[in-house]
Design a protein around this motif. Structure first.
Motif, short mmCIF file in Angstrom:
data_model
loop_
_atom_site.label_atom_id
_atom_site.label_comp_id
_atom_site.label_asym_id
_atom_site.label_seq_id
_atom_site.Cartn_x
_atom_site.Cartn_y
_atom_site.Cartn_z
N MET A 177 -36.81 -29.87 45.12
CA MET A 177 -36.09 -30.23 44.00
C MET A 177 -35.66 -31.39 43.03
O MET A 177 -36.40 -32.94 43.91
CB MET A 177 -35.04 -29.82 44.84
CG MET A 177 -34.79 -28.48 46.06
SD MET A 177 -33.66 -28.45 47.28
CE MET A 177 -31.86 -28.47 46.53
N PHE A 178 -34.92 -30.96 42.03
CA PHE A 178 -34.72 -32.40 40.91
C PHE A 178 -33.20 -32.35 42.33
O PHE A 178 -32.42 -32.06 41.65
CB PHE A 178 -34.38 -31.62 39.97
CG PHE A 178 -34.43 -32.77 38.67
CD1 PHE A 178 -33.38 -33.71 39.30
CD2 PHE A 178 -35.66 -33.09 37.96
CE1 PHE A 178 -33.13 -35.13 38.13
CE2 PHE A 178 -35.14 -33.90 37.13
CZ PHE A 178 -33.65 -34.83 37.36
N ALA A 179 -33.50 -33.33 43.14
CA ALA A 179 -32.01 -33.66 43.64
C ALA A 179 -31.28 -35.19 44.02
O ALA A 179 -32.73 -36.35 44.19
CB ALA A 179 -31.87 -33.52 44.87
N VAL A 180 -30.75 -35.74 42.83
CA VAL A 180 -30.36 -37.46 42.94
C VAL A 180 -28.95 -37.85 43.81
O VAL A 180 -28.51 -36.83 43.58
CB VAL A 180 -30.50 -38.04 41.07
CG1 VAL A 180 -31.79 -37.02 40.66
CG2 VAL A 180 -29.48 -37.42 40.77
N ASN A 181 -29.55 -39.10 44.35
CA ASN A 181 -28.18 -39.79 45.18
C ASN A 181 -27.37 -40.61 43.43
O ASN A 181 -28.31 -41.38 43.08
CB ASN A 181 -28.40 -40.33 46.41
CG ASN A 181 -28.56 -39.28 47.44
OD1 ASN A 181 -27.49 -39.26 47.91
ND2 ASN A 181 -30.13 -39.17 47.17
N GLN A 242 -30.71 -36.08 33.71
CA GLN A 242 -31.17 -35.43 31.94
C GLN A 242 -32.01 -36.89 32.09
O GLN A 242 -32.56 -35.85 31.56
CB GLN A 242 -30.48 -35.83 31.77
CG GLN A 242 -28.83 -35.62 30.95
CD GLN A 242 -28.91 -33.98 31.49
OE1 GLN A 242 -28.73 -33.00 30.26
NE2 GLN A 242 -27.30 -33.82 32.15
N HIS A 243 -32.55 -37.75 33.21
CA HIS A 243 -33.04 -37.89 33.49
C HIS A 243 -35.06 -36.87 32.91
O HIS A 243 -34.94 -36.02 34.19
CB HIS A 243 -33.19 -39.32 34.50
CG HIS A 243 -34.52 -40.12 33.95
ND1 HIS A 243 -34.27 -40.73 33.07
CD2 HIS A 243 -35.66 -40.80 34.56
CE1 HIS A 243 -35.41 -41.32 33.42
NE2 HIS A 243 -36.38 -41.55 34.55
N ASP A 244 -36.15 -37.51 33.33
CA ASP A 244 -37.02 -37.05 33.42
C ASP A 244 -37.72 -36.42 34.33
O ASP A 244 -38.36 -35.40 35.28
CB ASP A 244 -38.93 -37.39 32.66
CG ASP A 244 -38.11 -37.22 30.90
OD1 ASP A 244 -37.75 -36.86 31.01
OD2 ASP A 244 -38.90 -38.04 30.97
N GLU A 245 -37.56 -37.60 35.81
CA GLU A 245 -37.47 -37.53 36.88
C GLU A 245 -36.81 -38.46 38.11
O GLU A 245 -35.80 -38.35 37.50
CB GLU A 245 -38.91 -38.61 37.71
CG GLU A 245 -40.42 -38.20 37.03
CD GLU A 245 -41.00 -37.51 36.94
OE1 GLU A 245 -40.98 -37.28 38.16
OE2 GLU A 245 -41.96 -36.69 36.42
N PRO A 246 -36.49 -36.90 38.98
CA PRO A 246 -34.65 -37.19 39.90
C PRO A 246 -35.53 -38.68 40.96
O PRO A 246 -36.45 -38.66 41.15
CB PRO A 246 -34.66 -35.68 41.04
CG PRO A 246 -36.65 -35.40 40.79
CD PRO A 246 -37.86 -36.21 39.90
#
Length: 341
Positions: A177-181, A242-246
């Motif tokens: 998943m594209f999931a970020v903190n 919006q960044h390419d990598e999470p």
């Protein structure tokens, strides 16, 4: 832009400080925003009333009743909305209250994020997920704190946020998943809740100046924090998705200020000496204190091109001026001229 082409975002905690600023930002970028609010006997939408009532060519802000304690409702809503981005800002976010309500804090602040992540997984939703993590996760770990600093939470709130952090990372690694903190350090504004120390201070300054309050009662004045400006911090949230990598980011100013410093900036702005008005009250002490939180946001600057501009002295002035202005309008919760262009 047609409705089909428009990006859709879900924002939990839409009625909070960050939720309202983020919604403004997303709307300014052409998004269709779906805000989740808890069903209650009273309305608590004053931070977004200007957005709900604003004339629009087409309605792009939609509010839905939902709760992070109700996983099935989250599945139904996300499946019907099919958002491109999900921002999880909802929480029991008051650190001192979390000591009084640890179970509720764990259920909403901790497990709530898991219910959202699991709903996304079950649906098979192709979306990008933002988790509002907190500098309180670092707790007793000495500053400066960055993405590699070990966690040592000193409150039920901090512990719940650590759980959410690791669950977000786990879903990213286990399910792709594209999931970020976003590990946000303290960020304030005229929309900050009146029980939080910065707003409690600036509101007291305005009321003392007008003769409507005699004293201000506070707990530990020696705590050191890294205070930034909330409208700038929601910009960082958006940039992460919006960044390419999470990946995970610290968002902070890198500048330290104690509560005494914030008092001095706030009271001196209107020519008052804070020591004449501030009184100690042990009821505001936490069972375990966090001495110093100072963030290193070098990664966010390098990868996102983001850095804080408003520092503590200016932040205090912005908030004091807004609280002074709000006293002039009966029933006004805040006056805020910050807008996105």
């Amino acid at each position: 832009m047609t409705t089909t082409d428009r990006k859709r975002a879900v924002v939990t905690g839409v009625t909070g400080q960050d939720g309202s600023y983020l919604t403004e930002l997303l709307l300014s970028k052409g998004y269709e925003v779906h805000g989740l609010i808890r069903r209650a006997s009273t309305f608590n939408t004053h931070r977004i009333d200007h957005l709900v009532s604003a004339p629009q060519e087409e309605k792009r802000l939609h509010l839905h009743h939902a709760d992070l304690t109700d996983g099935s409702r989250l599945v139904t809503l996300l499946d019907s909305i099919q958002p491109h981005e999900v921002y999880n800002l909802a929480a029991q976010s008051h650190v001192r209250v979390s000591f009084d309500e640890p179970e509720y804090t764990g259920d909403v602040t901790g497990l709530g994020s898991t219910r959202l992540l699991e709903a996304i997984r079950v649906i098979g939703l192709d979306t990008r997920y933002y988790q509002a993590s907190s500098s309180e996760m670092f707790g007793a770990t000495p500053p400066p704190q960055n993405e590699d600093t070990p966690f040592y939470p000193r409150s039920p709130y901090g512990a719940a946020k650590v759980y959410s952090y690791w669950m977000t990372k786990n879903y990213r690694e286990a399910y792709g998943m594209f999931a970020v903190n976003g590990i946000l350090f303290n960020h304030e504004s005229p929309r900050r809740g009146e029980t939080f120390v910065t707003r409690k201070i600036t509101r007291a300054v305005a009321r003392i100046l007008e003769g409507k309050q005699d004293s201000l009662y506070l707990g530990n004045l020696d705590s050191v924090r890294d205070w930034g400006y909330a409208p700038e911090y929601v910009e960082a949230m958006w940039r992460m998705l919006q960044h390419d990598e999470p990946t995970d980011y610290v968002v902070a100013t890198g500048h330290a200020a104690s509560i005494r410093d914030f008092l001095d900036h706030s009271f001196s702005h209107v020519g008052l000496d804070w020591e004449k008005f501030v009184r100690f009250d042990e009821r505001y002490l936490r069972p375990t204190e966090v001495d110093a939180l100072i963030g290193d946001a070098s990664k966010a600057k390098q990868l996102l091109g983001w850095e804080a501009r408003v520092l503590t002295p200016e932040l205090a002035r912005i908030m004091v001026d807004a609280d002074i202005e709000s006293l002039k309008v009966e029933g006004t919760h805040y006056v805020d001229t910050a807008r996105f262009t």
